[in-house]
Design a protein around this motif. Sequence first.
Motif, PDB file in Angstrom:
ATOM      1  N   PHE A   1       2.351   6.966  -6.725  1.00  0.00           N
ATOM      2  CA  PHE A   1       0.757   7.742  -7.463  1.00  0.00           C
ATOM      3  C   PHE A   1       1.806   8.951  -7.025  1.00  0.00           C
ATOM      4  CE2 PHE A   1      -2.131   4.269  -7.002  1.00  0.00           C
ATOM      5  CZ  PHE A   1      -1.926   3.727  -8.414  1.00  0.00           C
TER       6      PHE A   1
ATOM      7  N   GLY B   1       0.788  -0.843   0.364  1.00  0.00           N
ATOM      8  CA  GLY B   1       0.299  -0.218  -0.160  1.00  0.00           C
ATOM      9  C   GLY B   1       0.345   1.471   0.070  1.00  0.00           C
ATOM     10  N   TRP B   2       1.835   0.910   1.391  1.00  0.00           N
ATOM     11  CA  TRP B   2       2.229   2.376   1.132  1.00  0.00           C
ATOM     12  C   TRP B   2       3.325   2.000   0.097  1.00  0.00           C
ATOM     13  CZ3 TRP B   2       1.639   6.095   3.931  1.00  0.00           C
ATOM     14  CH2 TRP B   2       1.237   5.694   5.455  1.00  0.00           C
TER      15      TRP B   2
ATOM     16  N   ALA C   1       1.069   3.565  -2.638  1.00  0.00           N
ATOM     17  CA  ALA C   1       0.679   5.450  -2.660  1.00  0.00           C
ATOM     18  C   ALA C   1       1.643   6.597  -3.429  1.00  0.00           C
ATOM     19  CB  ALA C   1       0.689   5.528  -1.538  1.00  0.00           C
TER      20      ALA C   1
ATOM     21  N   VAL D   1      -3.627   8.198  -3.986  1.00  0.00           N
ATOM     22  CA  VAL D   1      -3.180   7.873  -2.655  1.00  0.00           C
ATOM     23  C   VAL D   1      -3.406   7.567  -1.872  1.00  0.00           C
ATOM     24  CG1 VAL D   1      -1.421   9.059  -1.361  1.00  0.00           C
ATOM     25  CG2 VAL D   1      -1.354   9.656  -4.151  1.00  0.00           C
ATOM     26  N   LEU D   2      -4.680   8.006  -1.656  1.00  0.00           N
ATOM     27  CA  LEU D   2      -5.628   7.905  -0.157  1.00  0.00           C
ATOM     28  C   LEU D   2      -6.056   6.866  -0.297  1.00  0.00           C
ATOM     29  CD1 LEU D   2      -7.272  10.991   0.491  1.00  0.00           C
ATOM     30  CD2 LEU D   2      -5.674   9.816   2.091  1.00  0.00           C
ATOM     31  N   TRP D   3      -6.557   6.408  -1.984  1.00  0.00           N
ATOM     32  CA  TRP D   3      -6.514   4.343  -1.816  1.00  0.00           C
ATOM     33  C   TRP D   3      -5.967   3.849  -1.867  1.00  0.00           C
ATOM     34  CZ3 TRP D   3      -9.681   3.782  -7.716  1.00  0.00           C
ATOM     35  CH2 TRP D   3     -10.132   2.620  -7.819  1.00  0.00           C
ATOM     36  N   ALA D   4      -5.201   4.592  -2.294  1.00  0.00           N
ATOM     37  CA  ALA D   4      -4.388   2.547  -2.532  1.00  0.00           C
ATOM     38  C   ALA D   4      -4.004   2.867  -0.218  1.00  0.00           C
ATOM     39  CB  ALA D   4      -2.853   3.305  -2.367  1.00  0.00           C
ATOM     40  N   LEU D   5      -3.555   3.622  -0.080  1.00  0.00           N
ATOM     41  CA  LEU D   5      -3.093   3.422   1.203  1.00  0.00           C
ATOM     42  C   LEU D   5      -4.588   2.532   2.501  1.00  0.00           C
ATOM     43  CD1 LEU D   5      -1.888   6.721   2.248  1.00  0.00           C
ATOM     44  CD2 LEU D   5      -0.661   4.676   1.763  1.00  0.00           C
ATOM     45  N   TRP D   6      -5.757   3.553   2.119  1.00  0.00           N
ATOM     46  CA  TRP D   6      -7.140   2.355   2.629  1.00  0.00           C
ATOM     47  C   TRP D   6      -7.226   1.643   2.651  1.00  0.00           C
ATOM     48  CZ3 TRP D   6     -11.585   1.171   2.000  1.00  0.00           C
ATOM     49  CH2 TRP D   6     -12.915   0.776   2.762  1.00  0.00           C
TER      50      TRP D   6
ATOM     51  N   TRP E   1      -2.271   2.957   6.162  1.00  0.00           N
ATOM     52  CA  TRP E   1      -2.796   4.503   6.518  1.00  0.00           C
ATOM     53  C   TRP E   1      -3.423   3.738   8.221  1.00  0.00           C
ATOM     54  CZ3 TRP E   1      -2.328   9.183   5.874  1.00  0.00           C
ATOM     55  CH2 TRP E   1      -3.068  10.530   6.455  1.00  0.00           C
TER      56      TRP E   1
END
Length: 152
Positions: free
Chosen positions: A89, A82-83, A86, A126-131, A136
């Motif tokens: 991106f 995930g990181w 992000a 970015v938020l999509w990948a982290l969540w 996140w």
Amino acid sequence: MTLLAPQKTRTTLVRTVLRLVLGAFLLLAGISHLTVNREAFLAQVPTWLPLEGDFVVVASGVVEIILGAALLALGRFRVQVGWIVAAFFVAIFPGNISQLVTQTDSFGLNTDLDRTIRLLFQPVLVLWALWSTGAWKAWREYRTGRRTDGGN
């Protein structure tokens, strides 16, 4: 306590589905870098980048394929992936800025408004990948000292 279980299950299902959708999106985008959209992606490579544009398109396509496959086949490294997604991106964001600044038409983005809207979508990715990977959540738990992995 049992009333919370369905909500957690729903959240987990939504995260999983969104992670799989993002993985499929990256996989298909990566393949299109190497095939049908090669020229469109080449138009987005900033001219100031000290690398051959075609190399950037091919390399970023390969990276997208790898990241997409990783999102689809996540294992115990889900948070790390995930990181990395992000960060990817964030790393490609200058190409989107360049497309706006140079007013380069590509992918049907032929107005400044269209290109600006695309810029605004990048933080969403970015938020999509982290969540969707739980990255996140893991970061928040780390920051507050709460760990859900048994301390490992």
